[in-house]
Design an enzyme around this catalytic site. Sequence first.
Site, mmCIF file in Angstrom:
data_model
loop_
_atom_site.group_PDB
_atom_site.id
_atom_site.type_symbol
_atom_site.label_atom_id
_atom_site.label_comp_id
_atom_site.label_asym_id
_atom_site.label_seq_id
_atom_site.Cartn_x
_atom_site.Cartn_y
_atom_site.Cartn_z
ATOM 1 N N GLN A 262 0.694 5.956 11.514
ATOM 2 C CA GLN A 262 0.829 6.441 10.147
ATOM 3 C C GLN A 262 2.271 6.875 9.857
ATOM 4 O O GLN A 262 2.871 7.629 10.624
ATOM 5 C CB GLN A 262 -0.142 7.602 9.893
ATOM 6 C CG GLN A 262 -1.515 7.124 9.411
ATOM 7 C CD GLN A 262 -2.197 6.185 10.368
ATOM 8 O OE1 GLN A 262 -2.230 6.437 11.549
ATOM 9 N NE2 GLN A 262 -2.740 5.087 9.860
ATOM 10 N N GLY A 263 2.786 6.399 8.752
ATOM 11 C CA GLY A 263 4.170 6.694 8.376
ATOM 12 C C GLY A 263 5.131 5.572 8.753
ATOM 13 O O GLY A 263 6.270 5.553 8.310
ATOM 14 N N ASP A 264 4.669 4.665 9.583
ATOM 15 C CA ASP A 264 5.482 3.478 9.896
ATOM 16 C C ASP A 264 5.221 2.356 8.903
ATOM 17 O O ASP A 264 5.974 1.371 8.850
ATOM 18 C CB ASP A 264 5.162 2.957 11.310
ATOM 19 C CG ASP A 264 5.621 3.909 12.387
ATOM 20 O OD1 ASP A 264 6.702 4.508 12.240
ATOM 21 O OD2 ASP A 264 4.887 4.061 13.391
ATOM 22 N N SER A 265 4.166 2.489 8.142
ATOM 23 C CA SER A 265 3.790 1.452 7.175
ATOM 24 C C SER A 265 4.971 1.019 6.331
ATOM 25 O O SER A 265 5.785 1.840 5.907
ATOM 26 C CB SER A 265 2.719 1.971 6.223
ATOM 27 O OG SER A 265 1.467 1.753 6.766
ATOM 28 N N HIS B 84 0.810 -1.220 0.000
ATOM 29 C CA HIS B 84 0.000 0.000 0.000
ATOM 30 C C HIS B 84 0.846 1.275 0.000
ATOM 31 O O HIS B 84 0.298 2.375 -0.105
ATOM 32 C CB HIS B 84 -1.034 -0.016 1.139
ATOM 33 C CG HIS B 84 -0.536 0.375 2.488
ATOM 34 N ND1 HIS B 84 -0.160 -0.544 3.453
ATOM 35 C CD2 HIS B 84 -0.373 1.583 3.063
ATOM 36 C CE1 HIS B 84 0.216 0.106 4.541
ATOM 37 N NE2 HIS B 84 0.089 1.400 4.333
ATOM 38 N N ASP C 165 -0.023 -7.493 1.589
ATOM 39 C CA ASP C 165 0.505 -6.129 1.684
ATOM 40 C C ASP C 165 2.029 -6.141 1.771
ATOM 41 O O ASP C 165 2.607 -5.824 2.810
ATOM 42 C CB ASP C 165 -0.139 -5.423 2.883
ATOM 43 C CG ASP C 165 0.027 -3.911 2.820
ATOM 44 O OD1 ASP C 165 0.530 -3.407 1.794
ATOM 45 O OD2 ASP C 165 -0.345 -3.244 3.808
#
Length: 256
Positions: free
Chosen positions: A200-203, A66, A111
Amino acid sequence: MRRWRTLLATFAALVTALAVPGAAQADTSVVGGTRATQGEFPFMVRLSMGCGGALYSPNLVLTAAHCVGATGTNTSITATLGVVDLNSTSKITRKSNYVYRAPGYNGNGKDWALIRLASPATGLATLPTASTTAYDTGTFTIAGWGAASEGGSQQRYLLKATVPFVSDTTCNSASMYNGEIIASNEICAGYAAGGTDTCQGDSGGPMFRRDAANAWVQVGIVSWGDGCARPNKPGVYTQVSYFSSAIATAASSLGG
Ligand code: ARG
């Protein structure tokens, strides 16, 4: 619902990717974490679209599907490696030249993706993927430059935390994700009380632990969650062991 959350999270990561870290969050990120020391996790990668990744081989970064677009030539991503401080003058940067996104990825499971770097990043330890389910339990380490609180800003310094494994049965129970977890290829981790989580942003970044030889092994890829660090809402990670042979096949086809 799942897909909506993932897309929203990606958008949030994108718009905050270049934000200067908030002064109030100096020592907490990954929600409930502490600063990693320089060299502690040499395989950690920051990606310019506002995601994390792990160095899989000198020229390949394992991240989340993603976080990237479709498979093909892609020279738009910059990877930052070798530093905990993204503003460090000793950081290593590499441009991408190709993206390989998990076949059949449609926003639900699967993912994972590989990003090929235009030139190898040498001298940094890589992070091997778990090839069996043997390590899909226990206590995991998470790390990233993502938000330190739900809705918070991206971080300058790499932060880390540990989270316990949560079984698929528990994670899919009515009080948690009520059947939304794809048991075969997702793995949950977090405290029932919340407080510690990726955000968010660690994905795309890795979730990892020590193997029997005390070496780091990657068991997860930061994928999604309902908010961040909420009670009864563990983080949901791609179960790397399930995909490790597909990842290896893709890696060799990419020349890495
Ligand atoms: N999808 C998010 C991202 O793009 C990661 C979300 C992780 N959330 C969580 N609660 N563990 O960065």
